[in-house]
Enzyme design. Structure first.
Site, PDB file in Angstrom:
ATOM      1  N   HIS A  47       0.831  -1.206   0.000  1.00  0.00           N
ATOM      2  CA  HIS A  47       0.000   0.000   0.000  1.00  0.00           C
ATOM      3  C   HIS A  47       0.865   1.255   0.000  1.00  0.00           C
ATOM      4  CE1 HIS A  47      -2.291   3.144   2.292  1.00  0.00           C
ATOM      5  NE2 HIS A  47      -3.151   2.871   1.341  1.00  0.00           N
ATOM      6  N   GLU A  50       2.079   1.818  -3.460  1.00  0.00           N
ATOM      7  CA  GLU A  50       1.011   2.388  -4.306  1.00  0.00           C
ATOM      8  C   GLU A  50       0.946   3.901  -4.142  1.00  0.00           C
ATOM      9  OE1 GLU A  50      -3.260   3.643  -3.568  1.00  0.00           O
ATOM     10  OE2 GLU A  50      -2.998   1.577  -2.870  1.00  0.00           O
ATOM     11  N   HIS A  51       1.044   4.378  -2.898  1.00  0.00           N
ATOM     12  CA  HIS A  51       1.032   5.823  -2.657  1.00  0.00           C
ATOM     13  C   HIS A  51       2.247   6.502  -3.293  1.00  0.00           C
ATOM     14  CE1 HIS A  51      -2.046   6.915   0.561  1.00  0.00           C
ATOM     15  NE2 HIS A  51      -2.307   5.646   0.289  1.00  0.00           N
ATOM     16  N   GLU A 120       4.647  11.213   2.518  1.00  0.00           N
ATOM     17  CA  GLU A 120       3.604  10.214   2.308  1.00  0.00           C
ATOM     18  C   GLU A 120       3.448   9.293   3.510  1.00  0.00           C
ATOM     19  OE1 GLU A 120       0.458   9.624  -0.129  1.00  0.00           O
ATOM     20  OE2 GLU A 120       2.108  11.085  -0.259  1.00  0.00           O
ATOM     21  N   GLU A 127      -4.165   8.025   7.401  1.00  0.00           N
ATOM     22  CA  GLU A 127      -5.151   7.090   6.857  1.00  0.00           C
ATOM     23  C   GLU A 127      -5.412   5.950   7.838  1.00  0.00           C
ATOM     24  OE1 GLU A 127      -5.904   4.453   2.761  1.00  0.00           O
ATOM     25  OE2 GLU A 127      -3.994   5.515   3.062  1.00  0.00           O
TER      26      GLU A 127
END
Length: 421
Positions: A47, A50-51, A120, A127
């Site tokens: 994940h 992906e960011h 990030e 998140e």
């Protein structure tokens, strides 16, 4: 509509489907790597990667990536699941080449700058915090952990905050080298697309990648089951239960999906009618069937008050048990119709078409005709659904997660005994 397939010499696969009458297209790269391909120390890195793909390449800044697509009115995004990571864009047909160029750039030429990694990292930690503050989100992670404890499939996709806080540039590069080889990539496009043009572009952009040997998932997932109860002074108790189900290559997956639809797939379903409409015990209740490469789960979710959780849970067990004996032809026919209509209406979207192409190619090595799926849905009988319901009621494999003021909620063992009685 016609599906066309092509495989480059290095194993990179391409699937396209032209949809006459559309002026837009969806195009993306599906990577056959997700959360379950991580080691325990890597949990959350798929994940994170992906960011980071959108945070800059050797030729484009993060802003330039966004502007390249949005300047032509398009949309670009990505997601990470437990078995796949997808990078995709929706654009007009005339801009398909641009979209593929941008997507290939973020996959093949990421910079992974230290500064952007730190930025990030903060975004992902936020998140994770947001997920923890969303009861009807985090409860499914806890349910997954209870169903598959101490296994890659049971870990969260976002990963624990303490792991995310430690990932380095080298960690991202190592995961990419291990899991982003050409044989693990599928380019899928649907809508206003030209297959030959996409193949030529893919050859130019991805043809130079060296083939890599991909190890199968080891060991296979094992549904173990268990219970997690997190007490917190919320307005509602969030209830989620999972039953072991078939994997996605098992023909029984269609029976599982029809069972879940009839049980809790809509306003006419048994759980909705009995628990919400007749008793008024909840606002939200549903059932769904999901599948992975080697296992699957039928999941039931509801939210209710602390005073009503006992009744809700016990009535849910009673309805599951009753389905094994009196599931009717009308209910099964309705569930079949819901499944077919949902699938066919969804496939009017090029984004859903592209997703289906990639998933079918990953699962079967081919793209079955939609009519094939319709035939399999129609072939599910009342007897098969009742047998599946009886197996589910047997409690062969089950997991439970509760969140909120759940002190008085029934234990998993009590619910299993009620099912089996």
């Amino acid at each position: 509509m016609s599906v066309q397939l092509h495989t480059l010499s290095n194993g990179f696969r391409i699937a396209t489907e032209r949809m006459p009458g559309l002026q837009s297209a969806s195009i993306g790269i599906w990577v056959l790597a997700g959360g379950r391909h991580e080691t325990a120390d890597q949990n959350g890195i798929a994940h994170f990667l992906e960011h980071m793909a959108f945070k800059g390449t050797k030729t484009r800044s993060a802003l330039a990536i966004a502007e390249a697509i949005e300047d032509v009115g398009g949309y670009i995004n990505a997601y990470t699941s437990r078995e796949m990571t997808a990078y995709y864009a929706r654009v007009l047909g005339q801009d398909v080449g641009l979209a593929l160029d941008v997507i290939s750039d973020i996959l093949l030429n990421p910079v992974f700058s230290e500064e952007e990694i730190e930025v990030e990292r903060g975004v992902i930690l936020q998140e994770i915090g947001q997920a923890l503050d969303t009861p009807d989100d985090i409860i499914f992670d806890w349910l997954q952990e209870e169903a598959y404890p101490d296994q890659p499939l049971g870990r969260t996709i976002l990963g624990p905050a303490e792991r995310v806080a430690q990932f380095s540039r080298a960690d991202l590069q190592d995961f990419t080298r291990s899991h982003y080889g050409p044989g693990q990539l599928i380019l899928s496009a649907a809508g206003d697309v030209d297959h030959d043009e996409i193949v030529r572009a893919a050859e130019r952009l991805f043809g130079g990648l060296a083939p890599r040997v991909t190890a199968p998932i080891q060991p296979p997932a094992r549904f173990m089951g268990g219970e997690r109860r997190v007490i917190k002074p919320l307005e509602q108790v969030h209830f989620a239960m999972a039953l072991e189900g078939p994997h996605y290559r098992d023909p029984a997956i269609y029976t599982a999906q029809i069972y879940a639809t009839a049980l809790g797939g809509g306003m006419s379903s048994r759980l909705f009618q009995k628990i919400r409409e007749d008793r008024g015990l909840c606002y939200t209740i549903f059932a769904q069937a999901g599948a992975y490469e080697d296992t699957g789960m039928t999941t039931i979710y509801a939210g209710t008050s602390a005073e009503e959780i006992g009744d809700l849970a016990r009535i849910t067990m009673d309805e599951m048990k009753r389905a094994a004996g009196d599931m009717s032809e009308a209910e099964v026919a309705r569930a079949r119709a819901q499944m077919k209509a949902g699938m066919l209406m969804g496939l009017e979207s090029p984004s859903n078409r592209a997703e289906r192409l990639a998933r079918m190619l990953a699962i079967w090595g081919r793209v079955p005709a939609v009519e094939e799926a319709v035939e399999k849905i129609d072939a599910v009988t009342v007897e098969a659904v009742r047998e599946f319901a009886a197996h589910a009621a047997g409690g062969a494999g089950s997991a439970l997660a509760l969140y909120g003021p759940a002190e008085t909620a029934p234990r998993l063992e009590e619910l299993k005994e009620r099912l089996a009685a």
